[in-house]
Design a protein around this motif. Structure first.
Motif, PDB file in Angstrom:
ATOM      1  N   PRO A 120     122.638 -96.018  11.089  1.00 53.27           N
ATOM      2  CA  PRO A 120     121.437 -95.648  11.848  1.00 53.27           C
ATOM      3  C   PRO A 120     121.774 -95.224  13.279  1.00 53.27           C
ATOM      4  O   PRO A 120     122.599 -95.852  13.946  1.00 53.27           O
ATOM      5  CB  PRO A 120     120.596 -96.932  11.837  1.00 53.27           C
ATOM      6  N   ILE A 121     121.157 -94.152  13.714  1.00 56.66           N
ATOM      7  CA  ILE A 121     121.319 -93.695  15.095  1.00 56.66           C
ATOM      8  C   ILE A 121     120.252 -94.396  15.928  1.00 56.66           C
ATOM      9  O   ILE A 121     119.071 -94.381  15.570  1.00 56.66           O
ATOM     10  CB  ILE A 121     121.152 -92.171  15.192  1.00 56.66           C
ATOM     11  N   PRO A 122     120.629 -95.042  17.014  1.00 57.50           N
ATOM     12  CA  PRO A 122     119.629 -95.753  17.830  1.00 57.50           C
ATOM     13  C   PRO A 122     118.482 -94.832  18.231  1.00 57.50           C
ATOM     14  O   PRO A 122     118.683 -93.657  18.536  1.00 57.50           O
ATOM     15  CB  PRO A 122     120.436 -96.206  19.055  1.00 57.50           C
ATOM     16  N   TYR A 123     117.280 -95.385  18.222  1.00 57.79           N
ATOM     17  CA  TYR A 123     116.116 -94.596  18.620  1.00 57.79           C
ATOM     18  C   TYR A 123     116.045 -94.496  20.136  1.00 57.79           C
ATOM     19  O   TYR A 123     116.223 -95.492  20.839  1.00 57.79           O
ATOM     20  CB  TYR A 123     114.825 -95.228  18.094  1.00 57.79           C
ATOM     21  N   PRO A 124     115.784 -93.316  20.663  1.00 60.55           N
ATOM     22  CA  PRO A 124     115.621 -93.181  22.121  1.00 60.55           C
ATOM     23  C   PRO A 124     114.271 -93.734  22.563  1.00 60.55           C
ATOM     24  O   PRO A 124     113.328 -93.824  21.773  1.00 60.55           O
ATOM     25  CB  PRO A 124     115.698 -91.666  22.330  1.00 60.55           C
ATOM     26  N   ASP A 125     114.178 -94.098  23.789  1.00 59.60           N
ATOM     27  CA  ASP A 125     112.930 -94.564  24.391  1.00 59.60           C
ATOM     28  C   ASP A 125     112.277 -93.394  25.123  1.00 59.60           C
ATOM     29  O   ASP A 125     112.767 -92.938  26.151  1.00 59.60           O
ATOM     30  CB  ASP A 125     113.223 -95.710  25.361  1.00 59.60           C
ATOM     31  N   LEU A 126     111.171 -92.913  24.593  1.00 60.84           N
ATOM     32  CA  LEU A 126     110.498 -91.767  25.199  1.00 60.84           C
ATOM     33  C   LEU A 126     109.484 -92.174  26.262  1.00 60.84           C
ATOM     34  O   LEU A 126     108.768 -91.316  26.799  1.00 60.84           O
ATOM     35  CB  LEU A 126     109.820 -90.918  24.118  1.00 60.84           C
ATOM     36  N   GLN A 127     109.423 -93.468  26.523  1.00 57.20           N
ATOM     37  CA  GLN A 127     108.629 -93.985  27.646  1.00 57.20           C
ATOM     38  C   GLN A 127     107.179 -93.502  27.618  1.00 57.20           C
ATOM     39  O   GLN A 127     106.616 -93.079  28.626  1.00 57.20           O
ATOM     40  CB  GLN A 127     109.303 -93.626  28.977  1.00 57.20           C
ATOM     41  N   GLY A 128     106.590 -93.551  26.422  1.00 59.79           N
ATOM     42  CA  GLY A 128     105.177 -93.214  26.289  1.00 59.79           C
ATOM     43  C   GLY A 128     104.867 -91.733  26.230  1.00 59.79           C
ATOM     44  O   GLY A 128     103.692 -91.337  26.283  1.00 59.79           O
ATOM     45  N   TYR A 129     105.872 -90.883  26.104  1.00 53.03           N
ATOM     46  CA  TYR A 129     105.649 -89.428  26.093  1.00 53.03           C
ATOM     47  C   TYR A 129     104.717 -89.025  24.956  1.00 53.03           C
ATOM     48  O   TYR A 129     104.842 -89.509  23.823  1.00 53.03           O
ATOM     49  CB  TYR A 129     106.988 -88.714  25.944  1.00 53.03           C
ATOM     50  N   ASN A 154     108.634 -95.294  21.178  1.00 52.79           N
ATOM     51  CA  ASN A 154     107.787 -95.460  22.362  1.00 52.79           C
ATOM     52  C   ASN A 154     107.184 -94.117  22.788  1.00 52.79           C
ATOM     53  O   ASN A 154     107.399 -93.623  23.899  1.00 52.79           O
ATOM     54  CB  ASN A 154     108.581 -96.075  23.516  1.00 52.79           C
ATOM     55  N   CYS A 155     106.449 -93.525  21.852  1.00 47.56           N
ATOM     56  CA  CYS A 155     105.837 -92.218  22.111  1.00 47.56           C
ATOM     57  C   CYS A 155     104.454 -92.191  21.488  1.00 47.56           C
ATOM     58  O   CYS A 155     104.042 -93.147  20.812  1.00 47.56           O
ATOM     59  CB  CYS A 155     106.705 -91.099  21.533  1.00 47.56           C
ATOM     60  N   GLU A 156     103.741 -91.127  21.722  1.00 48.82           N
ATOM     61  CA  GLU A 156     102.430 -90.917  21.120  1.00 48.82           C
ATOM     62  C   GLU A 156     102.435 -89.567  20.406  1.00 48.82           C
ATOM     63  O   GLU A 156     102.850 -88.559  20.995  1.00 48.82           O
ATOM     64  CB  GLU A 156     101.325 -90.927  22.180  1.00 48.82           C
ATOM     65  N   LEU A 157     102.009 -89.549  19.156  1.00 46.25           N
ATOM     66  CA  LEU A 157     101.824 -88.300  18.419  1.00 46.25           C
ATOM     67  C   LEU A 157     100.351 -87.926  18.536  1.00 46.25           C
ATOM     68  O   LEU A 157      99.477 -88.716  18.170  1.00 46.25           O
ATOM     69  CB  LEU A 157     102.220 -88.468  16.952  1.00 46.25           C
ATOM     70  N   LYS A 158     100.082 -86.746  19.036  1.00 49.50           N
ATOM     71  CA  LYS A 158      98.698 -86.363  19.304  1.00 49.50           C
ATOM     72  C   LYS A 158      98.430 -84.948  18.811  1.00 49.50           C
ATOM     73  O   LYS A 158      99.207 -84.029  19.093  1.00 49.50           O
ATOM     74  CB  LYS A 158      98.426 -86.446  20.812  1.00 49.50           C
ATOM     75  N   VAL A 159      97.346 -84.771  18.070  1.00 42.80           N
ATOM     76  CA  VAL A 159      96.960 -83.460  17.545  1.00 42.80           C
ATOM     77  C   VAL A 159      95.852 -82.881  18.421  1.00 42.80           C
ATOM     78  O   VAL A 159      94.829 -83.539  18.649  1.00 42.80           O
ATOM     79  CB  VAL A 159      96.470 -83.564  16.085  1.00 42.80           C
ATOM     80  N   ILE A 160      96.071 -81.669  18.924  1.00 44.80           N
ATOM     81  CA  ILE A 160      95.047 -80.987  19.720  1.00 44.80           C
ATOM     82  C   ILE A 160      94.851 -79.573  19.183  1.00 44.80           C
ATOM     83  O   ILE A 160      95.654 -79.083  18.394  1.00 44.80           O
ATOM     84  CB  ILE A 160      95.409 -80.931  21.222  1.00 44.80           C
ATOM     85  N   GLY A 161      93.797 -78.913  19.636  1.00 39.05           N
ATOM     86  CA  GLY A 161      93.497 -77.570  19.163  1.00 39.05           C
ATOM     87  C   GLY A 161      94.078 -76.488  20.056  1.00 39.05           C
ATOM     88  O   GLY A 161      94.291 -76.688  21.254  1.00 39.05           O
ATOM     89  N   TYR A 162      94.341 -75.333  19.456  1.00 36.31           N
ATOM     90  CA  TYR A 162      94.712 -74.171  20.253  1.00 36.31           C
ATOM     91  C   TYR A 162      93.565 -73.838  21.213  1.00 36.31           C
ATOM     92  O   TYR A 162      92.391 -74.037  20.875  1.00 36.31           O
ATOM     93  CB  TYR A 162      94.954 -72.956  19.354  1.00 36.31           C
ATOM     94  N   PRO A 163      93.873 -73.316  22.389  1.00 35.68           N
ATOM     95  CA  PRO A 163      92.793 -72.922  23.303  1.00 35.68           C
ATOM     96  C   PRO A 163      92.061 -71.684  22.786  1.00 35.68           C
ATOM     97  O   PRO A 163      92.555 -70.977  21.903  1.00 35.68           O
ATOM     98  CB  PRO A 163      93.540 -72.619  24.613  1.00 35.68           C
TER      99      PRO A 163
END
Length: 730
Positions: free
Chosen positions: A292-301, A342-351
């Motif tokens: 396993p490759i250690p998971y990076p910390d994205l600090q809430g990105y 340590n991240c957030e996956l977020k779905v948004i719409g095209y402008p």
């Protein structure tokens, strides 16, 4: 004196401002932005060497205008050292080799080096083959297996009469003249170990058949890859059976899904159902599951996934409207990845400034080239790929895929996402699901009002050949009122769909040829022309612009499955609230074929791409983003497969029932399992421009009565050029 000090102070102040601006991200356009490590022009993220072995790799700094000077470093010189790109394996183990851009050492690439011990002594060798004949001027692939499996596999090939047949260092035999020849293989590590086979060279016959297998060549222990077989020439049925020559190393199911069981190499054989003498082989190397490759910390990105505003619920599993039955598995995987990285996956719409089509392509390219990308991942269409790559919006993820993707991408999606050696789509969960991209869609209400048999039932009963289809269209036309038609949409979509349904790709990436003069292609265009002349046609237009279908004046329209219940194509209430009912039937197949031969076209269609031009904070990069999204998809698949109630067929049925109102249509669409998918890049060559060129040509023939052969001859050279541009020369 005072003025002099003021001038000096002004100079220092401006220098400070400029330096400060640069630190805040206003870098020079020629500053290093990424580094790629490659061997012989192929990007790599991992390499395996034996103790004492040396291998030289090359580092490329992007953009091209940046300084190409790099600094090499080994994280553990006791395992492997590196000197100006030359790696030397020192001892068994694993380490990372780092290539840093000298002009900006935060820009770097990492190569995982696995050093293994000396191999076992070889004990025997055996030639593996599918047949012992080859046509004059043709080729035959032989392979050799050296035992034990952990011995060196390098061999040498020899022909006892090169005037009859030659053999190259890969085991490919080429027929030179009529006769018989003996081909011998020797183990390089022990030339006393040999095996021989007698090959007969015969007169070449037009279209000597063979099976070509496409797909990945590596799989990890416990993981799967999917292979796809194509029989050439194309007049044969495309149905095959699958076999593993060593099921202890890897198995293969009836859909070409290979599962790695233990380390080693195995040959996968595909055999024509129509003629068991027609076979093809594909080598697969089973590798150990990496540490396993250690998971990076994205600090809430926040990882932003951008989709069409009306379709956000199709991508966000937490939406109340999310309809796929992988909802629970995807929610769990989504949350796990967010916690692990340590991240957030977020779905948004095209402008609003990026509506569907060329405007969206332009917007993506413009925001990427100005380093103002507003998302990390965007929903796109594979037919836009070339424009998005050439315009700078799509990120090449091949290196990331090799590192994290577990070779899980289907051959169809990978083919549709490949351009000049790069890979530009992200993976979907590699589990059985609906495979249909394109077909004929119909108004169920009209079918019932006219008291016609369900078209899907006709297909399910094996009564959907060209002749059956013509009879059905004529019968339906006899019951229609004025200003109504049976068929609508672009004739070219019927043409491509019917040829593909008969098992023939119009553009063949195996041979880099086109099949416009194929008997089935000629018969198809003649049938469409006959129907146009005899019963007419509704609106000839693309997608949502077919007014006659929208106004319930046409029964059928050619289209894509995803159009159903989509606001900008065919919305849920397309023909009235609560009364809209869609049906599906595949394109009809040639009279020389049967239902068992019927294929569907798999193009990839809608896909996820990773954005260029995204400004990341110091603790985030494009590799981390790719990994997060891919881990989510793979974990979704793992959870689905681990579910004891998981039933692939029921999963397909549930998905189809969400969109189709005719039970017969549900049965018809789930008939097309992954082994019944034909990849034909004709739909998307030239970023879709070839399809428009072909559409005009087909309408010149069908509508305006021009000669088919002459019309096609005018556009064929440009189409072949587009094919070669993407997939290389044959």
């Amino acid at each position: 004196m005072k003025r002099r000090w003021i001038a000096l102070l002004l100079i220092f102040t401006l220098a400070f401002v400029f330096v400060g601006c640069k630190k805040n991200g206003d870098d020079n356009k020629n500053d290093p932005r990424s580094v790629e490590i490659s061997i012989d022009g192929t990007k790599i993220s991992e390499i395996t060497l034996e103790v004492g072995e040396e291998k030289t790799v090359v580092a490329k700094v992007k953009p091209d205008a940046a300084s190409q000077d790099v600094v090499w470093e080994s994280k553990n010189p006791a395992i492997a050292t590196v000197d100006n790109g030359k790696i030397t394996a020192v001892a068994e183990g694993e380490t990372d080799i780092i290539a840093k851009a000298k002009a900006k050492d935060s820009v770097q690439a990492k190569l995982k080096v696995i050093v293994v011990g000396p191999p076992a002594d070889p004990e025997s060798v055996e030639i593996v083959y599918t047949k012992t004949t080859v046509p004059k001027g043709g080729t035959l692939d032989l392979s050799a297996i050296v035992l034990p499996e952990d011995a060196r596999q390098e061999v040498e090939w020899e022909s006892d009469n090169p005037l009859i047949a030659t053999v190259n260092d890969r085991g490919t035999v080429t027929g030179i003249d009529i006769g018989t020849v003996t081909i011998t293989v020797k183990v390089k590590a022990n030339p006393a170990l040999t095996d021989s086979i007698e090959i007969e060279v015969h007169e070449a016959h037009a279209g000597d058949p063979e099976v070509k297998i496409q797909g990945e060549g590596e799989v990890q222990v416990g993981s799967t890859i999917t292979l796809m077989a194509m029989i050439v020439p194309d007049y044969y049925s495309q149905r095959v059976t699958w076999q593993s020559l060593n099921p202890s190393i890897a198995t293969v199911d009836d859909k070409g899904v290979v599962t790695g069981l233990k380390e080693g190499q195995v040959w996968i054989v595909a055999t024509s159902v129509e003629d068991p003498n027609i076979q093809g082989m594909h080598p697969v190397v089973v590798k150990p599951k990496p540490a396993p490759i250690p998971y990076p910390d994205l600090q809430g990105y926040e990882i932003i996934i951008m989709a069409a505003p009306h379709a956000l619920h199709e991508h966000d599993p937490f939406s109340d409207e999310y309809g796929s039955d992988d909802k629970v598995a995807k929610q769990q995987a989504w949350q796990e990845v967010q916690n692990l990285m340590n991240c957030e996956l977020k779905v948004i719409g095209y402008p609003d400034s990026a509506p569907w089509g060329q405007a969206r392509i332009d917007w993506l390219n413009n925001t990427a080239t100005t380093n103002q990308a507003e998302c990390d991942i965007f929903v796109s269409a594979t037919e836009w790929l070339i424009q998005l790559v050439e315009g700078g919006a799509a990120h090449d993820v091949l290196g990331y895929y090799q590192k994290y993707g577990q070779n899980a991408m289907s051959p169809g999606l990978k083919g549709a996402s490949t351009y000049k050696g790069g890979l530009y789509s992200l993976i979907y969960p590699p589990v059985e699901g609906l495979t249909v991209d394109k077909g004929l869609f119909y108004n169920v209400n009209l079918i019932e009002q006219l008291q016609l048999t369900s078209p899907a039932k006709k297909f399910n009963d094996g009564e959907w050949s060209f002749s059956d289809f013509k009879e059905y269209v004529l019968e339906a036309n006899s019951r229609l009122g004025e200003d109504m038609s049976v068929l609508s949409g672009r004739p070219v979509l019927y043409y491509m769909g019917m040829v593909n349904s008969s098992g023939v790709p119009l553009a063949n990436i195996v041979t880099n040829s086109v099949n416009f003069s194929h008997t089935i292609a000629v018969d198809t265009v003649n049938l469409i022309k006959d129907l146009y002349d005899e019963v007419g046609w509704g609106d000839i237009a693309w997608d949502a612009s077919v007014v006659s279908f929208n106004e319930q004046r046409s029964i059928f329209q050619s289209g894509d499955y995803w159009f159903i219940n989509t606001d900008n194509r065919w919305p849920k209430n397309h023909w009235g609230e609560g009364t809209t009912r869609f049906g599906y039937v595949p394109y009809p197949y040639h009279d020389s074929k049967s239902k068992d031969d019927a294929m569907t076209t798999g193009m990839g269609g809608a896909c996820y791409m990773q954005a260029n031009g995204r400004q990341y904070p110091a603790h985030v990069n494009s590799e981390y983003v790719y990994r997060a999204f891919t881990e989510m998809m793979l974990k979704t698949a793992e959870k689905i497969k681990a579910d004891v109630t998981y039933d692939p067929e029921q999963k397909m049925r549930n998905a189809a029932m969400n969109k189709l109102s005719d039970p017969e249509s549900v049965d018809a669409i789930i008939f097309f399992t992954s082994d019944r998918v034909l990849f034909d890049p004709m739909y998307e060559l030239g970023g879709g421009t070839v399809r428009f060129t072909l559409a005009t040509a087909i309408e010149d023939v069908v509508v305006r009565g021009e000669d088919y052969a002459e019309t096609i001859a005018e556009i064929q050279p440009d189409i072949i050029k587009a094919l070669v541009d993407v997939y290389g020369s044959s």
